[in-house]
Design a protein around this motif. Structure first.
Motif, PDB file in Angstrom:
ATOM      1  N   SER A   1       0.815  -1.212   0.000  1.00 53.44           N
ATOM      2  CA  SER A   1       0.000   0.000   0.000  1.00 53.44           C
ATOM      3  C   SER A   1       0.849   1.264   0.000  1.00 53.44           C
ATOM      4  CB  SER A   1      -0.913   0.016   1.227  1.00 53.44           C
ATOM      5  OG  SER A   1      -1.532   1.277   1.354  1.00 53.44           O
ATOM      6  N   GLY A   2       0.666   2.100  -1.033  1.00 53.91           N
ATOM      7  CA  GLY A   2       1.346   3.384  -1.060  1.00 53.91           C
ATOM      8  C   GLY A   2       0.797   4.351  -0.040  1.00 53.91           C
ATOM      9  N   SER A   3      -0.497   4.296   0.214  1.00 48.61           N
ATOM     10  CA  SER A   3      -1.127   5.223   1.146  1.00 48.61           C
ATOM     11  C   SER A   3      -0.827   4.851   2.597  1.00 48.61           C
ATOM     12  CB  SER A   3      -2.635   5.246   0.916  1.00 48.61           C
ATOM     13  OG  SER A   3      -3.289   6.008   1.914  1.00 48.61           O
ATOM     14  N   GLU A   4      -1.254   3.689   3.015  1.00 48.19           N
ATOM     15  CA  GLU A   4      -1.118   3.303   4.417  1.00 48.19           C
ATOM     16  C   GLU A   4       0.340   3.174   4.854  1.00 48.19           C
ATOM     17  OE1 GLU A   4      -5.184   3.029   3.496  1.00 48.19           O
ATOM     18  OE2 GLU A   4      -3.500   2.157   2.414  1.00 48.19           O
ATOM     19  N   SER A   5       1.205   2.713   3.962  1.00 52.68           N
ATOM     20  CA  SER A   5       2.612   2.551   4.330  1.00 52.68           C
ATOM     21  C   SER A   5       3.277   3.886   4.628  1.00 52.68           C
ATOM     22  CB  SER A   5       3.366   1.824   3.217  1.00 52.68           C
ATOM     23  OG  SER A   5       2.860   0.509   3.050  1.00 52.68           O
ATOM     24  N   ALA A   6       2.817   4.939   3.978  1.00 52.92           N
ATOM     25  CA  ALA A   6       3.367   6.270   4.255  1.00 52.92           C
ATOM     26  C   ALA A   6       3.086   6.666   5.701  1.00 52.92           C
ATOM     27  CB  ALA A   6       2.776   7.296   3.294  1.00 52.92           C
ATOM     28  N   GLY A   7       1.875   6.370   6.175  1.00 56.68           N
ATOM     29  CA  GLY A   7       1.545   6.676   7.564  1.00 56.68           C
ATOM     30  C   GLY A   7       2.352   5.856   8.539  1.00 56.68           C
ATOM     31  N   VAL A   8       2.581   4.590   8.218  1.00 57.49           N
ATOM     32  CA  VAL A   8       3.380   3.723   9.090  1.00 57.49           C
ATOM     33  C   VAL A   8       4.806   4.243   9.196  1.00 57.49           C
ATOM     34  CG1 VAL A   8       4.328   1.406   9.387  1.00 57.49           C
ATOM     35  CG2 VAL A   8       1.956   1.694   8.626  1.00 57.49           C
ATOM     36  N   LEU A   9       5.405   4.578   8.055  1.00 57.25           N
ATOM     37  CA  LEU A   9       6.790   5.060   8.061  1.00 57.25           C
ATOM     38  C   LEU A   9       6.912   6.399   8.783  1.00 57.25           C
ATOM     39  CD1 LEU A   9       7.846   4.103   4.433  1.00 57.25           C
ATOM     40  CD2 LEU A   9       8.762   3.140   6.547  1.00 57.25           C
ATOM     41  N   THR A  10       5.947   7.271   8.585  1.00 59.46           N
ATOM     42  CA  THR A  10       5.974   8.563   9.266  1.00 59.46           C
ATOM     43  C   THR A  10       5.917   8.372  10.773  1.00 59.46           C
ATOM     44  OG1 THR A  10       4.921   9.640   7.382  1.00 59.46           O
ATOM     45  CG2 THR A  10       4.823  10.786   9.480  1.00 59.46           C
ATOM     46  N   PHE A  11       5.106   7.411  11.224  1.00 57.10           N
ATOM     47  CA  PHE A  11       5.043   7.138  12.659  1.00 57.10           C
ATOM     48  C   PHE A  11       6.380   6.611  13.163  1.00 57.10           C
ATOM     49  CE2 PHE A  11       4.549   4.294  16.252  1.00 57.10           C
ATOM     50  CZ  PHE A  11       3.887   5.115  17.155  1.00 57.10           C
ATOM     51  N   LEU A  12       6.963   5.650  12.460  1.00 58.36           N
ATOM     52  CA  LEU A  12       8.237   5.089  12.906  1.00 58.36           C
ATOM     53  C   LEU A  12       9.317   6.162  12.974  1.00 58.36           C
ATOM     54  CD1 LEU A  12       8.350   1.675  10.993  1.00 58.36           C
ATOM     55  CD2 LEU A  12       7.823   2.058  13.413  1.00 58.36           C
ATOM     56  N   MET A  13       9.300   7.095  12.026  1.00 59.02           N
ATOM     57  CA  MET A  13      10.299   8.161  12.044  1.00 59.02           C
ATOM     58  C   MET A  13      10.053   9.177  13.150  1.00 59.02           C
ATOM     59  SD  MET A  13      11.309   8.973   8.048  1.00 59.02           S
ATOM     60  CE  MET A  13       9.662   8.978   7.343  1.00 59.02           C
ATOM     61  N   SER A  14       8.873   9.150  13.760  1.00 63.64           N
ATOM     62  CA  SER A  14       8.572  10.082  14.848  1.00 63.64           C
ATOM     63  C   SER A  14       8.992   9.549  16.212  1.00 63.64           C
ATOM     64  CB  SER A  14       7.067  10.393  14.867  1.00 63.64           C
ATOM     65  OG  SER A  14       6.312   9.279  15.334  1.00 63.64           O
ATOM     66  N   VAL A  15       9.455   8.302  16.263  1.00 67.35           N
ATOM     67  CA  VAL A  15       9.902   7.715  17.532  1.00 67.35           C
ATOM     68  C   VAL A  15      11.243   8.324  17.918  1.00 67.35           C
ATOM     69  CG1 VAL A  15      10.596   5.583  18.685  1.00 67.35           C
ATOM     70  CG2 VAL A  15       8.642   5.581  17.097  1.00 67.35           C
ATOM     71  N   ASP A  16      11.362   8.811  19.139  1.00 65.06           N
ATOM     72  CA  ASP A  16      12.566   9.531  19.575  1.00 65.06           C
ATOM     73  C   ASP A  16      13.815   8.670  19.543  1.00 65.06           C
ATOM     74  OD1 ASP A  16      11.212  11.916  19.959  1.00 65.06           O
ATOM     75  OD2 ASP A  16      10.753  11.485  22.060  1.00 65.06           O
TER      76      ASP A  16
END
Length: 357
Positions: free
Chosen positions: A238-253
């Motif tokens: 998924s191009g859409s949902e995977s973008a949200g997953v990656l954005t969340f992972l990159m927000s982890v301190d």
């Protein structure tokens, strides 16, 4: 029994303006407001207003006995009878889809923070308990809880459902404003739920020929394999949902090495499948893709696993590789392309861990 129905009140003797206010005061306050996530943009002064309190009082009435809220429901419109509240097990009740449950909780937290009214606090905490109870032992969240048969029970990244839950619980765990009123026990449980959710995300990342890629919109709750949802939502990347997953992972301190590797693999996949030189139009009648060398890159909503070819379907579930081969109803009624990868690339460019091994 309502005031106007009480036998001691003679409605005929009351001034007409009093009768109208008693009947419609709450409804009139909410009539010009539709409940959606845009309300969260309002400032604290508005959340202290009678207008905000009227909306919140309506929102609370829609909360289920389990603690969730229904999807696709205007929560700002007070129910005129119990029949207006979707019952548990019904089509819309107890959902994480379409901003359900998480957005009502965020709204009530703002009210609890600025007013200190225990009704809003208690409703929000009941929502926290609902989210914690809805999580699978493997860390995922379904679209509905209590569980329902069918694709509703899949681990649901679709439309950002699981990621919205994780963002909210992380803020709760961190004690971020406006969640400072949450007790320490729930904060610890929220932190543990987020950690378990991240483990689930890492395990769900689809590996093709030994190479990690991205995620499907939904994954089987037991095997974690990409899973079918609606007839036109196939097991895919998924191009859409995977973008949200990656954005969340990159927000982890403080991401783990496993998280860093997952992000890098996902970013590489996004870069490899971007579509350049085309403009997308969502329409039943117009051509979906038209050549435009000046257009920003596009990404398909769904890519076939292994081949990375964009895929499309009508409601009959037959896979097509050209969006023009599906009918106008689905072509115009669903978002098949988007700029989701731009957010991934932008986030990765600023990510502090992009150079880590």
């Amino acid at each position: 029994m309502g005031l106007l129905n009480h036998p001691s009140v003679r409605v005929a003797a009351l001034p007409l303006t009093f009768v109208m206010l008693a009947l419609f005061s709450t409804e009139s306050v909410c009539a010009q407001i539709r409940f959606d996530k845009n309300l969260l943009r309002k400032d604290d002064a508005w959340f202290r207003s009678e207008e905000a309190k009227s909306v919140a009082n309506s929102v609370i009435q829609y909360q289920s006995p389990q603690g969730g809220w229904p999807k696709s429901t205007d929560l700002a419109k007070p129910p005129s009878s119990p029949d207006d509240i979707p019952p548990p097990g019904g089509a819309r009740a107890n959902s994480l889809d379409n901003d359900a449950t998480t957005v009502p909780m965020q709204f009530l937290a703002r009210l609890a923070h600025v007013t200190r009214d225990t009704r809003y606090k208690d409703s929000f905490l009941k929502g926290v308990d609902y989210l914690l109870a809805a999580q699978y032992p493997n860390g995922g969240w379904p679209q509905f809880w209590p569980l329902r048969k069918g694709y509703y029970s899949h681990i649901t990244f679709n439309d950002g459902a699981m990621i919205r839950v994780m963002h909210l619980l992380r803020d709760v765990a961190d004690g971020e404003t406006p969640y400072g009123f949450v007790d320490e026990t729930r904060r610890r449980k929220a932190a543990a739920a987020v950690a378990l959710g991240i483990e689930c995300i890492l395990r769900c990342q689809v590996v093709v020929d030994g190479v990690p890629t991205v995620w499907c919109a939904q994954h089987d709750a037991k095997t974690l394999a990409p899973a079918q949802a609606r007839s036109y939502e196939h097991p895919s990347l998924s191009g859409s949902e995977s973008a949200g997953v990656l954005t969340f992972l990159m927000s982890v301190d403080e991401p783990t090495p496993e998280m860093i590797r997952a992000v890098k693999a996902g970013v590489e996949w996004f870069d490899s499948v971007k579509i350049e030189g085309y403009r997308y139009t969502r329409s039943e009648t117009q051509r979906a893709l038209t050549q435009d060398p000046q257009a920003a890159p596009l990404w398909a909503r769904f890519y076939e696993i292994k081949s990375n070819r964009p895929i499309f379907s009508d409601r009959d579930g037959v896979v097509k590789y050209d969006i023009q081969e599906i009918g106008g109803e689905r072509r115009g009624g669903y978002t098949w392309y988007g700029n989701w990868g731009e957010k991934v690339a932008s986030g990765f460019a600023k990510w502090a861990h992009r150079e880590a091994d």
